[in-house]
Design an enzyme around this catalytic site. Sequence first.
Site, PDB file in Angstrom:
ATOM      1  N   SER A 187       3.471  -2.276  10.349  1.00  0.00           N
ATOM      2  CA  SER A 187       4.921  -2.347  10.539  1.00  0.00           C
ATOM      3  C   SER A 187       5.521  -3.704  10.169  1.00  0.00           C
ATOM      4  CB  SER A 187       5.296  -1.955  11.971  1.00  0.00           C
ATOM      5  OG  SER A 187       4.899  -0.609  12.229  1.00  0.00           O
TER       6      SER A 187
ATOM      7  N   GLY B  23       2.881  -1.155   4.318  1.00  0.00           N
ATOM      8  CA  GLY B  23       2.911   0.271   4.004  1.00  0.00           C
ATOM      9  C   GLY B  23       4.343   0.726   3.760  1.00  0.00           C
ATOM     10  N   GLY B  24       4.965   1.279   4.791  1.00  0.00           N
ATOM     11  CA  GLY B  24       6.301   1.874   4.671  1.00  0.00           C
ATOM     12  C   GLY B  24       7.323   0.998   3.965  1.00  0.00           C
TER      13      GLY B  24
ATOM     14  N   GLU C 160      -6.783   4.610   7.997  1.00  0.00           N
ATOM     15  CA  GLU C 160      -6.583   6.044   7.734  1.00  0.00           C
ATOM     16  C   GLU C 160      -7.845   6.655   7.121  1.00  0.00           C
ATOM     17  OE1 GLU C 160      -2.940   5.507   5.567  1.00  0.00           O
ATOM     18  OE2 GLU C 160      -1.954   4.946   7.449  1.00  0.00           O
TER      19      GLU C 160
ATOM     20  N   HIS D   4      -9.456   1.215   4.929  1.00  0.00           N
ATOM     21  CA  HIS D   4      -8.184   1.343   5.647  1.00  0.00           C
ATOM     22  C   HIS D   4      -8.391   2.255   6.856  1.00  0.00           C
ATOM     23  CE1 HIS D   4      -4.094   2.528   6.604  1.00  0.00           C
ATOM     24  NE2 HIS D   4      -3.711   1.425   5.979  1.00  0.00           N
TER      25      HIS D   4
ATOM     26  N   GLU E  57      -5.383  -5.031  10.663  1.00  0.00           N
ATOM     27  CA  GLU E  57      -4.368  -4.002  10.853  1.00  0.00           C
ATOM     28  C   GLU E  57      -4.628  -3.274  12.172  1.00  0.00           C
ATOM     29  OE1 GLU E  57      -2.366  -2.842   6.928  1.00  0.00           O
ATOM     30  OE2 GLU E  57      -4.071  -1.512   7.222  1.00  0.00           O
TER      31      GLU E  57
ATOM     32  N   ASN F  62       0.871  -1.176   0.000  1.00  0.00           N
ATOM     33  CA  ASN F  62       0.000   0.000   0.000  1.00  0.00           C
ATOM     34  C   ASN F  62       0.910   1.227   0.000  1.00  0.00           C
ATOM     35  OD1 ASN F  62      -1.800   2.047   0.531  1.00  0.00           O
ATOM     36  ND2 ASN F  62      -2.347   1.342   2.603  1.00  0.00           N
ATOM     37  N   TRP F  63       1.012   1.854  -1.179  1.00  0.00           N
ATOM     38  CA  TRP F  63       1.968   2.966  -1.316  1.00  0.00           C
ATOM     39  C   TRP F  63       1.429   4.258  -0.704  1.00  0.00           C
ATOM     40  CZ3 TRP F  63       3.947   2.391  -7.104  1.00  0.00           C
ATOM     41  CH2 TRP F  63       4.539   1.129  -7.245  1.00  0.00           C
ATOM     42  N   LYS F  64       0.156   4.261  -0.354  1.00  0.00           N
ATOM     43  CA  LYS F  64      -0.487   5.452   0.236  1.00  0.00           C
ATOM     44  C   LYS F  64      -0.240   6.674  -0.661  1.00  0.00           C
ATOM     45  CE  LYS F  64      -0.230   3.232   4.693  1.00  0.00           C
ATOM     46  NZ  LYS F  64      -0.093   3.312   6.139  1.00  0.00           N
TER      47      LYS F  64
ATOM     48  N   GLY G 108       2.518   2.125  10.812  1.00  0.00           N
ATOM     49  CA  GLY G 108       3.481   3.215  10.668  1.00  0.00           C
ATOM     50  C   GLY G 108       4.191   3.588  11.956  1.00  0.00           C
TER      51      GLY G 108
HETATM   52  P1  PGA Z   1       2.902   0.206   7.705  1.00  0.00           P
HETATM   53  O1  PGA Z   1       1.417   0.413   7.085  1.00  0.00           O
HETATM   54  O2  PGA Z   1       3.431  -1.066   7.099  1.00  0.00           O
HETATM   55  O3  PGA Z   1       3.666   1.415   7.286  1.00  0.00           O
HETATM   56  O4  PGA Z   1       2.728   0.089   9.180  1.00  0.00           O
HETATM   57  C1  PGA Z   1       0.557  -0.654   6.889  1.00  0.00           C
HETATM   58  C2  PGA Z   1      -0.747  -0.189   6.286  1.00  0.00           C
HETATM   59  O5  PGA Z   1      -1.193   0.924   6.623  1.00  0.00           O
HETATM   60  O6  PGA Z   1      -1.350  -0.884   5.453  1.00  0.00           O
END
Ligand code: PGA
Length: 254
Positions: free
Chosen positions: A216, A237-238, A100, A98, A170, A12-14, A176
Amino acid sequence: MNKERKLIVAGNWKMNKTVAEALALVGDLKLELANVKEVDIVVCPPFTAMCEVSKAVLDSNIRLGAQNMSENNAGAYTGEICAGMLKEFSVRYVILGHSERRQYQKESDALISKKALAAHAASLKPIVCVGETLDERVANQTEKVLETQVRGSLSGLSKGQMEETIVAYEPVWAIGTGKTATTAQAQSAHAVIRGVLAKMFDETVARRVRIQYGGSVKPANARELMSQPDVDGALVGGAALEPRSFAEIIKNSI
Ligand code: PGA
């Protein structure tokens, strides 16, 4: 790794990567992952890079996902993107709900279930995210929160649609933050989710649904997390923004 369900690892590149950066990342991933057949590999670029990334992955084992979509099919919805528009770029998956978006766009379980139904109507596979906040975990509310979110976000789906849906567990406190759920915490949450699916649908459906862990995930913890019986992949994500780390997460899970 010998798993009951085929692993699925999605990046997930956000809100990251210009078109040029996206093409560089996916170009490296194609080289690193060319021989991987054991894992379903998905990248979810921002909409602005979808067209170019779609062309770049055409001849590869990398599939395309979107990070969100509208519950509507067309019309006066300024700024929205619908399933049909994603299909133009051979998108196969779409992340829905998600945390967010639940937090910043106030997306509700009811809205997420409408989006999941719209995704299925267009033959897109939804990746539906659920997870508790730190406060909820500390207050021993994790199971209750997961049950509410799973029931609400997946309501109205047929058994067949549910089997084609991916759930991503999640925990909000792990996204993150560098804090990963322990393997025991992840396995227990995944088992709770599968149990709710068995009650909502049936045991067979619950056994077939793939449940990703997200929060993470890094090359160093990927293998242990995905070795848990109910952890069927990762939503990253990251660590998905850098080709080496995303590729290593996938290779470490094999
Ligand atoms: P993260 O994000 O790996 O940076 O913790 C995961 C996600 O939001 O899908």
